[in-house]
Scaffold this active site. Structure first.
Site, short mmCIF file in Angstrom:
data_model
loop_
_atom_site.label_atom_id
_atom_site.label_comp_id
_atom_site.label_asym_id
_atom_site.label_seq_id
_atom_site.Cartn_x
_atom_site.Cartn_y
_atom_site.Cartn_z
N TRP A 146 0.80 -1.22 0.00
CA TRP A 146 0.00 0.00 0.00
C TRP A 146 0.84 1.28 0.00
O TRP A 146 0.33 2.36 -0.21
CB TRP A 146 -0.92 0.03 1.23
CG TRP A 146 -0.19 -0.28 2.51
CD1 TRP A 146 -0.11 -1.50 3.12
CD2 TRP A 146 0.60 0.61 3.30
NE1 TRP A 146 0.69 -1.42 4.24
CE2 TRP A 146 1.12 -0.13 4.38
CE3 TRP A 146 0.91 1.97 3.22
CZ2 TRP A 146 1.96 0.43 5.35
CZ3 TRP A 146 1.73 2.54 4.18
CH2 TRP A 146 2.24 1.77 5.24
N LYS A 202 -2.59 -8.13 -8.07
CA LYS A 202 -3.37 -7.94 -6.85
C LYS A 202 -2.74 -6.81 -6.02
O LYS A 202 -1.73 -6.99 -5.37
CB LYS A 202 -3.39 -9.21 -5.97
CG LYS A 202 -4.47 -9.08 -4.88
CD LYS A 202 -4.15 -9.83 -3.61
CE LYS A 202 -3.48 -9.04 -2.54
NZ LYS A 202 -4.19 -7.88 -1.99
N SER A 204 -4.99 -4.29 -0.18
CA SER A 204 -6.40 -4.01 0.12
C SER A 204 -6.62 -2.59 0.64
O SER A 204 -7.72 -2.06 0.51
CB SER A 204 -6.92 -5.02 1.14
OG SER A 204 -6.88 -6.31 0.57
N SER A 213 6.25 -7.21 2.71
CA SER A 213 7.06 -7.53 3.89
C SER A 213 7.90 -8.79 3.67
O SER A 213 7.53 -9.67 2.90
CB SER A 213 6.13 -7.75 5.08
OG SER A 213 5.25 -8.82 4.82
N GLU A 224 10.80 -7.92 -3.61
CA GLU A 224 11.25 -6.62 -3.08
C GLU A 224 10.68 -6.53 -1.67
O GLU A 224 9.49 -6.28 -1.49
CB GLU A 224 10.71 -5.47 -3.95
CG GLU A 224 11.25 -5.44 -5.36
CD GLU A 224 12.71 -5.06 -5.46
OE1 GLU A 224 13.28 -4.61 -4.44
OE2 GLU A 224 13.29 -5.24 -6.53
N CYS A 243 10.14 1.50 2.14
CA CYS A 243 11.10 0.42 2.41
C CYS A 243 12.52 0.95 2.44
O CYS A 243 13.39 0.33 3.05
CB CYS A 243 10.96 -0.65 1.34
SG CYS A 243 11.10 0.01 -0.32
N GLU A 299 11.96 -3.04 11.29
CA GLU A 299 11.61 -1.95 10.37
C GLU A 299 10.64 -1.01 11.10
O GLU A 299 9.58 -1.46 11.54
CB GLU A 299 10.95 -2.59 9.15
CG GLU A 299 10.95 -1.75 7.92
CD GLU A 299 10.36 -2.49 6.70
OE1 GLU A 299 9.64 -3.48 6.88
OE2 GLU A 299 10.63 -2.05 5.58
#
Ligand code: NAP
Length: 482
Positions: A155, A179, A182, A233, A254, A288, A385
């Site tokens: 997202w 995909k 969401s 993730s 990634e 990221c 992270e």
């Protein structure tokens, strides 16, 4: 204000038809700045995914056989379609994801640039003639599209993460099943609409929204899918790598990062402070390649911390579509709670709060831009992270110590360093264990250069001349009796 409602698709694109979920159920799409529901998208599952894969599989032979000039022309039209809608696309992204409009505009521009780059790279899918060791033979390699590609995206960059996958896949001659996350499905579904506008045949681009487990499960077990390209993730990435083994799919990953940002005593202080602001607070810290750990040498530590904290305190926290917004809301309540927990852990272990420190007065999902000094490796955010607007500053003494601290992580995506010493720059290039290195620069991502991590940050590269290779199979042919 530019409206984006004409670009909203509350349906999935399967084989050229816009359809709802078989179950008829929908997922709410909310604006993280206000909590308001802005759209509803289908909650698709395994059956819809199977049909999308079948459609992509059926469309593949004809699409792969199109003359190169036609494929390139479609990609160029897709590039233009993105640019033609840049403002509403940016507003749609800000509405569902929260990032400031300036960042959303830049992301849409970057998506278009990736598509153009891969339209150009499509012309350079070269094979080789290999010198034969014996007479009467001709040896050669040729490259061919892998087939149906499945792309799953996060997202935080709802458009550009897809551009780096759809662009090279279509350029290589592959068909795709996509995909999006969401939380941000609108910026994903719109790729289906833009691909139709650009003239891609039915079934070449399919977009599904809904249950990650059901859609992902079908993608990973279906033998017609020859490649999975995933951004997200490390945890989910590892699951997908395991699942890909069942049908030996090509895999590009990634994944997460834990970027160090090293400031040496000889750094240009202003440049380092500006770089740290961007590297840490872009997209409210939810990227990221956002810096996770700021290592500052003892001789410049106090000056850097003071100048950095002053800039952080002045950041304008506001809904992304408000004028001058520099930091929008976080994506959801879990993300805000994670910031609170990481902060509590750091303060308990001796961290000093320099600025910020909790939820923002605006309420909802807004969090104060925060700086913690005197950070240590024992604090949770040294190995996790952060993915939010919390900056942790560590003090170091020597270059060797900084390199060793920077490398002390299972991640290997991006690293940054500020120094004027060119000999040191080459030592850092040799010794830092990261796929991306920014020296005196943080805005390093561009379609012309390969993006990707090493270690548990992933495999494969997106962008650059390397970015199309993962979508191509290599064939060797030996012609004898010549
Ligand atoms: P995530 O939870 O791993 O989700 C990423 C995508 O995977 C979403 O579309 C998600 O769907 C889907 N997914 C979740 N479970 C799945 C399953 N079992 N099977 C198949 N798909 C599944 O990551 P995120 O929270 O969206 O994104 C943040 C992470 O992405 C961070 O770790 C960040 O570092 C990483 N990231 C990496 C890069 C890079 O280039 N290296 C770039 C951006 C972000 P739902 O949304 O429906 O759950």
């Amino acid at each position: 204000m530019t409206d984006f409602s004409h670009l909203v698709r509350e349906a999935n694109l399967i084989g050229g038809a816009w359809v709802g979920a078989d179950s008829g159920t929908m997922i709410d799409v909310t604006n993280p700045a206000t909590g308001a529901v802005i759209a509803r998208v289908p909650n698709a599952g395994a059956d819809e995914t199977r049909r999308a894969i079948d459609a992509a599989h059926a469309a593949f032979p004809a699409y792969a056989a199109l003359p190169l000039n036609e494929r390139v022309a479609m990609l160029r039209r897709l590039h233009q379609a993105i640019l033609d809608h840049q403002e509403p696309l940016a507003r749609m992204m800000t509405a569902e994801q929260g990032k400031p409009l300036s960042e959303a505009r830049a992301e849409v521009g970057s998506s278009a640039a990736y598509v153009l780059w891969f339209a150009e790279e499509a012309r350079r899918i070269y094979g080789e003639i290999i010198p034969s060791p014996v007479a009467g033979r001709r040896l050669m390699t040729t490259k061919h599209p892998v087939g149906v590609v499945a792309a799953i995206t996060p997202w935080n960059f709802p458009s550009s993460m897809l551009a780096r996958k759809i662009g090279p896949a279509l350029a290589a001659g592959c068909t795709v099943v996509v995909k999006p996350a969401s939380a941000t499905p609108l910026s994903g579904l719109v790729w289906g609409h833009l691909a139709e506008q650009a003239g891609f045949p039915a079934g070449v681009v399919n977009v599904l929204t809904g249950s990650a487990r059901a859609i992902g499960g079908e993608i990973m077990t279906n033998t017609k899918v020859r490649k999975i390209t995933f951004t997200g993730s490390t945890e989910i990435g590892k699951d997908l790598i395991r699942a890909a083994a069942g049908t030996v799919k090509r895999v590009s990953m990634e994944l997460g990062g834990n970027a160090p940002f090293i400031v040496f005593d000889d750094a240009d202080l202003d440049r380092a402070v500006s770089g740290a602001i961007t590297a840490k607070f872009r997209n409210a810290g939810q990227t990221c390649i956002c810096t996770n750990r700021l290592y500052v040498q003892s001789g410049i530590y106090d000056r850097f911390t003071a100048a950095f904290a002053e800039r952080v305190t002045a950041l304008k926290v506001a809904p992304g579509d408000e004028d001058g917004a520099e930091q929008g809301p976080m994506i959801d309540e879990a993300a805000v709670e994670k910031m609170e927990n990481l902060l509590a852990d750091a303060l308990e272990k001796g961290g000093q709060l320099v600025t910020g420190g909790g939820r923002h007065a605006r309420g909802g999902l807004f969090f104060q831009p925060t700086v913690i000094s005197d950070a240590t490796p024992a604090m949770r955010f040294s190995s996790e992270e952060i993915f939010g607007p919390v900056a942790a500053i560590y003090k170091f003494e020597t270059e060797d110590q900084a390199i060793s601290l920077a490398n002390d992580t299972e991640y290997g995506l991006a690293a940054y360093a500020y120094t004027q010493d060119m000999r040191r720059v080459f030592r850092l290039q040799d010794q830092l264990g990261y796929g991306l290195l920014g020296i005196n620069e943080v805005l390093i991502v561009t379609p012309e250069a390969p993006f990707g991590g090493i270690k548990e940050s992933g495999m494969g590269r997106e962008g650059g001349r390397q970015g199309i290779e993962d979508f191509l199979d290599l064939k060797y042919t030996c012609i004898g009796g010549l």
